[in-house]
Write a protein that holds these residues in place. Structure first.
Motif, short mmCIF file in Angstrom:
data_model
loop_
_atom_site.label_atom_id
_atom_site.label_comp_id
_atom_site.label_asym_id
_atom_site.label_seq_id
_atom_site.Cartn_x
_atom_site.Cartn_y
_atom_site.Cartn_z
N THR A 588 0.82 -1.21 0.00
CA THR A 588 0.00 0.00 0.00
C THR A 588 0.86 1.27 0.00
O THR A 588 1.78 1.41 0.81
N ILE A 589 0.56 2.17 -0.94
CA ILE A 589 1.23 3.48 -0.96
C ILE A 589 0.39 4.44 -0.12
O ILE A 589 -0.80 4.62 -0.38
N ILE A 590 1.01 5.04 0.87
CA ILE A 590 0.29 5.91 1.80
C ILE A 590 0.68 7.36 1.51
O ILE A 590 1.87 7.69 1.43
N VAL A 591 -0.33 8.22 1.34
CA VAL A 591 -0.11 9.63 1.07
C VAL A 591 -0.78 10.43 2.19
O VAL A 591 -1.99 10.33 2.38
N VAL A 592 0.01 11.22 2.94
CA VAL A 592 -0.55 12.02 4.03
C VAL A 592 -0.08 13.45 3.91
O VAL A 592 1.00 13.74 3.38
N ILE A 593 -0.92 14.37 4.41
CA ILE A 593 -0.58 15.79 4.50
C ILE A 593 -0.04 16.01 5.91
O ILE A 593 -0.80 16.03 6.88
N THR A 594 1.27 16.16 6.03
CA THR A 594 1.88 16.18 7.36
C THR A 594 1.59 17.46 8.13
O THR A 594 1.72 17.48 9.36
N ASN A 595 1.22 18.54 7.44
CA ASN A 595 0.83 19.77 8.14
C ASN A 595 -0.68 19.98 8.03
O ASN A 595 -1.16 21.08 7.75
N THR A 596 -1.42 18.90 8.27
CA THR A 596 -2.89 18.92 8.17
C THR A 596 -3.52 20.04 8.98
O THR A 596 -4.48 20.68 8.54
N THR A 597 -2.98 20.29 10.19
CA THR A 597 -3.61 21.26 11.09
C THR A 597 -3.51 22.69 10.59
O THR A 597 -4.14 23.59 11.15
N ASP A 598 -2.73 22.92 9.52
CA ASP A 598 -2.64 24.27 8.96
C ASP A 598 -3.87 24.64 8.13
O ASP A 598 -4.05 25.81 7.78
N TYR A 599 -4.71 23.66 7.81
CA TYR A 599 -5.78 23.88 6.85
C TYR A 599 -7.16 23.61 7.45
O TYR A 599 -7.29 22.92 8.47
N LEU A 600 -8.16 24.17 6.79
CA LEU A 600 -9.53 24.00 7.29
C LEU A 600 -9.93 22.54 7.26
O LEU A 600 -10.58 22.05 8.19
N ASP A 601 -9.56 21.83 6.19
CA ASP A 601 -9.91 20.41 6.12
C ASP A 601 -9.04 19.72 5.08
O ASP A 601 -8.53 20.35 4.14
N VAL A 602 -8.85 18.43 5.25
CA VAL A 602 -8.19 17.56 4.27
C VAL A 602 -9.16 16.42 4.00
O VAL A 602 -9.47 15.63 4.91
N ILE A 603 -9.65 16.34 2.75
CA ILE A 603 -10.75 15.42 2.42
C ILE A 603 -10.25 14.35 1.47
O ILE A 603 -9.90 14.65 0.31
N PRO A 604 -10.20 13.07 1.89
CA PRO A 604 -9.78 12.00 0.99
C PRO A 604 -10.93 11.60 0.05
O PRO A 604 -12.11 11.80 0.37
N ALA A 605 -10.57 11.06 -1.11
CA ALA A 605 -11.58 10.59 -2.07
C ALA A 605 -12.28 9.35 -1.53
O ALA A 605 -11.81 8.69 -0.60
N ILE A 606 -13.42 9.03 -2.14
CA ILE A 606 -14.19 7.86 -1.70
C ILE A 606 -14.41 6.87 -2.84
O ILE A 606 -15.19 5.93 -2.72
N HIS A 607 -13.73 7.06 -4.00
CA HIS A 607 -13.85 6.11 -5.10
C HIS A 607 -13.24 4.76 -4.69
O HIS A 607 -12.29 4.71 -3.92
N GLU A 608 -13.78 3.70 -5.27
CA GLU A 608 -13.19 2.39 -5.00
C GLU A 608 -11.92 2.19 -5.81
O GLU A 608 -10.94 1.60 -5.35
N LYS A 609 -11.94 2.67 -7.08
CA LYS A 609 -10.78 2.57 -7.96
C LYS A 609 -10.31 3.97 -8.32
O LYS A 609 -11.12 4.88 -8.48
N LEU A 610 -8.99 4.14 -8.43
CA LEU A 610 -8.43 5.44 -8.77
C LEU A 610 -7.64 5.35 -10.07
O LEU A 610 -6.85 4.42 -10.26
N VAL A 611 -7.87 6.33 -10.96
CA VAL A 611 -7.04 6.49 -12.15
C VAL A 611 -6.38 7.85 -12.04
O VAL A 611 -6.74 8.67 -11.19
N LEU A 612 -5.42 8.14 -12.91
CA LEU A 612 -4.57 9.31 -12.73
C LEU A 612 -5.29 10.64 -12.85
O LEU A 612 -4.80 11.65 -12.36
N ASN A 613 -6.45 10.68 -13.46
CA ASN A 613 -7.17 11.95 -13.60
C ASN A 613 -8.14 12.20 -12.44
O ASN A 613 -8.79 13.26 -12.39
N ASP A 614 -8.28 11.25 -11.52
CA ASP A 614 -9.19 11.42 -10.39
C ASP A 614 -8.61 12.40 -9.37
O ASP A 614 -7.43 12.73 -9.40
N GLU A 615 -9.48 12.83 -8.47
CA GLU A 615 -9.04 13.61 -7.32
C GLU A 615 -8.81 12.66 -6.16
O GLU A 615 -9.73 11.98 -5.70
N MET A 616 -7.56 12.58 -5.70
CA MET A 616 -7.21 11.65 -4.62
C MET A 616 -7.48 12.27 -3.24
O MET A 616 -8.07 11.65 -2.37
N VAL A 617 -7.03 13.52 -3.06
CA VAL A 617 -7.21 14.24 -1.79
C VAL A 617 -7.48 15.69 -2.13
O VAL A 617 -6.87 16.25 -3.06
#
Length: 621
Positions: A588-617
């Motif tokens: 599993t490749i894990i992608v995190v925003i390490t300075n999350t608390t600097d922003y109003l929100d960090v919203i992950p996608a809810i698709h089951e499958k991801l392709v390169l043109n999708d919005e991941m976060v």
């Protein structure tokens, strides 16, 4: 998160999270160390609901909250992602004048220790009251057991000091406590004719002291840094603690113990010289008159070590504790005078509340909430506190226990010294009444309240309007594959969100690409993790696989280096995921925003499958 909105506003108005180097607190104040004070919007911060006042001086950038500051601070450091126990270590990176650094250290060290000192001091007061009224005798088991609390706090004071200052001095708090406990043990404390390595040791009493252990912990911090640098890392856990203890103990016994005692004796002799030359009355009078100014400068706790030294050497404090109580009652009296003079209900509520707080020995709300704003109460306290201090000094009032405030008055009758109690009561009455009458006569200066409220309303409205136009940044997938929510990742550091919000992808290809335009900030030597920062300041960590650090780069081919500029979709690395699977690793490749608390929100996608043109976060700010 009761104070979340308040803390969000404070963070914004002091220049943002990135401008905060450290933040500690005392009894009523948040004390910020800011990287750039010019970024702080002090006047706006003063008008925030929940902030009493803001004071910026050479000591610190201080935001006055009130006696609930502990709860506010706890939430604040959580939102900032700061460890409060290492907070002060970060602050020490700022270069300071040695004298100022010493004063800051003593003041900040005494702040957490005041809590048990207050408890033991008030207990001594109540025990004195019980013996005076005949409720308890000094020989009764109940008295002996309760009195043991008071005795223990001061006997083991070096242990409390060690725990309080260890982190500030970059030493292990547990080793510092172990050293302090050794010093007050029956084998060392006050024992004559000791020697170590054939060298005779001076007879030294460490119980009730504070200077020797501060010097010892300071040395321990420097020794720890030295050993961490020159001892091989794999030996740190086993070798460093024993070396630290074996080196620090003899150095303390031979050097810091005697030096600490000499310094304490020197302080006592200095004030004795002042009292013999000018009379103790003038020192008590001046301190009682000017204590609010010391509190305003953040130096109110500095008198505590001096008072402790007097009690240890003479059995009582002839100056500071009585003067502090007299000054506190003068502050309460000044606020009572303003309460009686005020016509607006909001003012009456403020003056009444801070007057009661000062009566109980906590004067910061009054000083920062009213004194700085109206200024004339300082004059009232100088008059009332000065007169009360003058009387106490002339009558040679003694403070037998480390206690101050109204609740501590019974302790002045300790040792059946009833005249001492009577003189102290008269002194505080003089201070209270004198300050109340003075404040009432001086009056309340008029303030342009309507204008301030209008400006505050305009600022709040502008902030509300600005917040309606939130910006966002979207991250594209770093690889094609199946989406995994962070909570389902088999790595607790990521699944709990401790490293920030984000998402996981089970890859279906060998290529890992950049999710954004940005700059590569780090490529781990083991090639399993890459850091990227965008121009907006978003910090992204791409962690390839779980526990793959153990492979030391096997199966990874990283294309980029730190400092490289990358575009969205640009190749970062190729990975042999089949090889990882054969080795038994989670891919599993894990992608995190390490300075999350600097922003109003960090919203992950809810698709089951991801392709390169999708919005991941999606990051909202």
């Amino acid at each position: 998160m009761i104070y979340q909105k308040l803390n969000e506003t404070i963070i914004q108005l002091v220049g943002g999270k990135e401008n905060i180097q450290a933040v500690v607190h005392c009894m009523t104040r948040l004390r910020f160390t800011l990287k750039d004070r010019s970024k702080a919007k002090t006047e706006e911060l003063k008008n925030v609901d929940g902030v009493i006042d803001v004071v910026s001086n050479n000591v610190a950038y201080q935001v006055i909250i009130g006696t609930h500051v502990n709860e506010v601070h706890a939430e604040l450091v959580s939102m900032l992602g700061i460890n409060p126990t290492t907070d002060s270590n970060q602050a020490t990176k700022e270069k300071k004048h040695p004298l100022k650094a010493m004063l800051d250290l003593v003041s900040e060290t005494m702040t957490p220790v005041i809590e048990p000192i207050i408890a033991s001091g008030l207990l001594a007061g109540f025990l004195s009251l019980f013996t005076i009224t005949g409720v308890l005798s000094e020989e009764s088991p109940t008295y002996i057991l309760l009195n043991s609390i008071r005795e223990a706090v001061f006997f083991f004071l070096p242990i409390l000091i060690a725990m309080s200052c260890a982190k500030r001095l970059k030493a292990s708090p547990y080793l510092a406590v172990a050293l302090a406990a050794t010093l007050v043990s029956t084998s060392i404390n006050g024992v004559a004719e000791l020697s170590i390595f054939g060298i005779s040791l001076p007879q030294t009493t460490y119980a009730n002291s504070f200077i020797p252990i501060i010097l010892a912990v300071w040395f321990m911090g420097h020794l720890t840094t030295f050993l961490n640098k020159y001892i091989p890392k794999f030996l740190h856990y086993f070798l460093n603690p024993v070396l630290i203890m074996v080196i620090c103990l003899p150095v303390t016994l031979l050097l810091f113990g005697p030096i600490g005692i000499w310094i304490g004796d020197g302080i006592g002799l200095l004030f004795k010289l002042l009292m013999d030359t000018f009379g103790s009355w003038i020192v008590v009078m001046l301190y009682a008159a000017f204590q609010p100014f010391l509190i305003m400068l953040g130096a109110g706790n500095f008198m505590m070590p001096l008072a402790l030294n007097f009690v240890n050497e003479m059995g009582y404090d002839p100056i500071f504790l009585a003067a502090a109580t007299i000054s506190d009652l003068a502050v309460a009296g000044a606020m009572l005078g303003y309460f009686l003079r005020a016509k607006e209900s909001k003012q009456k509520q403020l003056f009444g509340t801070v007057s009661f707080s000062a009566l109980m020995g906590v004067t910061e709300p009054a000083i920062y909430g009213a004194f700085i704003k109206y200024r004339r109460p300082f004059i009232a306290v100088m008059i009332g506190g000065g007169l009360g201090g003058l009387f106490a000094g002339l009558m040679n009032v003694k403070t037998y226990s480390i206690v101050w405030g109204l609740m501590g008055l019974p302790s002045y009758a300790q040792n059946q010294d009833f005249s001492n109690l009577i003189f102290m009561v008269i002194a505080v009455l003089i201070a209270f009444i004198g300050a109340a009458v003075s404040a009432y006569i001086l009056g309340i200066p008029e303030t342009n309240t309507a204008k301030n409220e209008e400006e505050t309303f305009s600022e709040e409205t502008a902030l509300e309007k600005e917040s309606t136009f939130a910006k966002k940044l979207t991250l594209q997938p770093v690889a094609k594959g199946e989406l995994v929510q962070l909570a389902d990742i088999k790595d607790q550091a990521f699944s709990t969100g401790a490293l920030g919000k984000g998402i996981g992808i089970i890859p279906s290809t060998s290529e890992v690409v950049s999710p954004v335009d940005g700059e590569v900030t780090v490529v781990f030597p083991t090639k399993h993790a890459i850091g990227i920062q965008t121009k907006e300041g978003v910090e992204i960590l791409i962690h390839i696989g779980v526990d793959t650090v153990e492979l030391d780069g096997t199966y990874f081919d990283t294309i980029v280096q730190p400092g490289d500029k990358v575009k969205k979709g640009q190749l970062l690395a190729t990975v042999d995921f089949d090889g990882l699977k054969k080795e038994g690793y989670d891919t599993t490749i894990i992608v995190v925003i390490t300075n999350t608390t600097d922003y109003l929100d960090v919203i992950p996608a809810i698709h089951e499958k991801l392709v390169l043109n999708d919005e991941m976060v999606t990051i909202v700010f």
